[in-house]
Scaffold this active site. Structure first.
Site, mmCIF file in Angstrom:
data_model
loop_
_atom_site.group_PDB
_atom_site.id
_atom_site.type_symbol
_atom_site.label_atom_id
_atom_site.label_comp_id
_atom_site.label_asym_id
_atom_site.label_seq_id
_atom_site.Cartn_x
_atom_site.Cartn_y
_atom_site.Cartn_z
ATOM 1 N N GLU A 89 48.508 47.585 36.133
ATOM 2 C CA GLU A 89 49.368 48.609 35.547
ATOM 3 C C GLU A 89 50.686 48.722 36.323
ATOM 4 O O GLU A 89 51.761 48.846 35.728
ATOM 5 C CB GLU A 89 48.637 49.951 35.559
ATOM 6 C CG GLU A 89 49.424 51.090 34.964
ATOM 7 C CD GLU A 89 48.666 52.404 35.034
ATOM 8 O OE1 GLU A 89 48.776 53.171 34.065
ATOM 9 O OE2 GLU A 89 47.981 52.669 36.049
ATOM 10 N N SER A 136 58.672 34.138 46.375
ATOM 11 C CA SER A 136 57.629 33.128 46.532
ATOM 12 C C SER A 136 56.266 33.773 46.726
ATOM 13 O O SER A 136 56.130 34.772 47.430
ATOM 14 C CB SER A 136 57.939 32.243 47.741
ATOM 15 O OG SER A 136 56.887 31.327 47.964
ATOM 16 N N ARG A 157 44.715 49.191 38.116
ATOM 17 C CA ARG A 157 45.891 49.943 38.580
ATOM 18 C C ARG A 157 46.966 49.000 39.110
ATOM 19 O O ARG A 157 48.160 49.226 38.903
ATOM 20 C CB ARG A 157 45.510 50.970 39.650
ATOM 21 C CG ARG A 157 44.729 52.126 39.098
ATOM 22 C CD ARG A 157 45.574 52.952 38.115
ATOM 23 N NE ARG A 157 44.771 53.984 37.520
ATOM 24 C CZ ARG A 157 44.570 54.131 36.215
ATOM 25 N NH1 ARG A 157 45.129 53.323 35.357
ATOM 26 N NH2 ARG A 157 43.830 55.108 35.759
#
Length: 146
Positions: free
Chosen positions: A90, A113, A87
């Site tokens: 995703e 960063s 997830r």
């Protein structure tokens, strides 16, 4: 000892002692996500943190030495199979380009960063189901021209 063996020893000791990442982080004075990343071999710890962690977990000096060794930062490039990690993968796949655009509209051309960086995880209670709040806090690094 390599980082993988170190990781297995730490995870076994953590489980044996029934400690959470919060418990360990509080014991050594560091953030839970950062400490976990060290224990997974993705970051290195200062000697005093490594030594203290090994005292808490009752692990030997070899583990402490490996905790301080510089890591090779890399990971399996295949699509993650673990549902939670997938997830997150995703989220970056779906929202990565839009986030990049929004960040660059607000800050200019550059990157966030991951070195001058912190991350925190919080649980937010919600009657429809508790929520996970991830906070990523990274310094903006503008690209420069020369």
């Amino acid at each position: 000892m390599d980082k993988l063996e170190m990781h297995h020893l730490i995870m076994a000791a953590k489980a044996r002692k029934g400690l959470s990442w919060d418990d360990l982080a509080n014991a050594v004075g560091k953030a839970p996500v950062w400490l976990a990343s060290v224990c997974y071999g993705m970051n290195s710890a200062p000697l005093e943190v490594a030594t203290h962690l090994c005292e808490v977990l009752e692990l030997d000096d070899q583990v402490a030495a490996t905790l301080t060794a510089f890591p090779v930062k890399g990971w399996d490039k295949s699509i993650p199979q673990d549902p939670l990690i997938y997830r997150l993968y995703e989220v970056v796949g779906v929202y990565g380009p839009p986030l990049k655009d929004v960040i660059q509209e607000k800050f200019g051309d550059g990157i966030m960063s991951a070195i001058d960086f912190s991350m925190h995880v919080e649980r937010i209670e919600d009657p429809k189901g508790d929520r996970v709040l991830l906070t990523l806090n990274g310094k903006f690094l503008p690209y420069r021209s020369w």
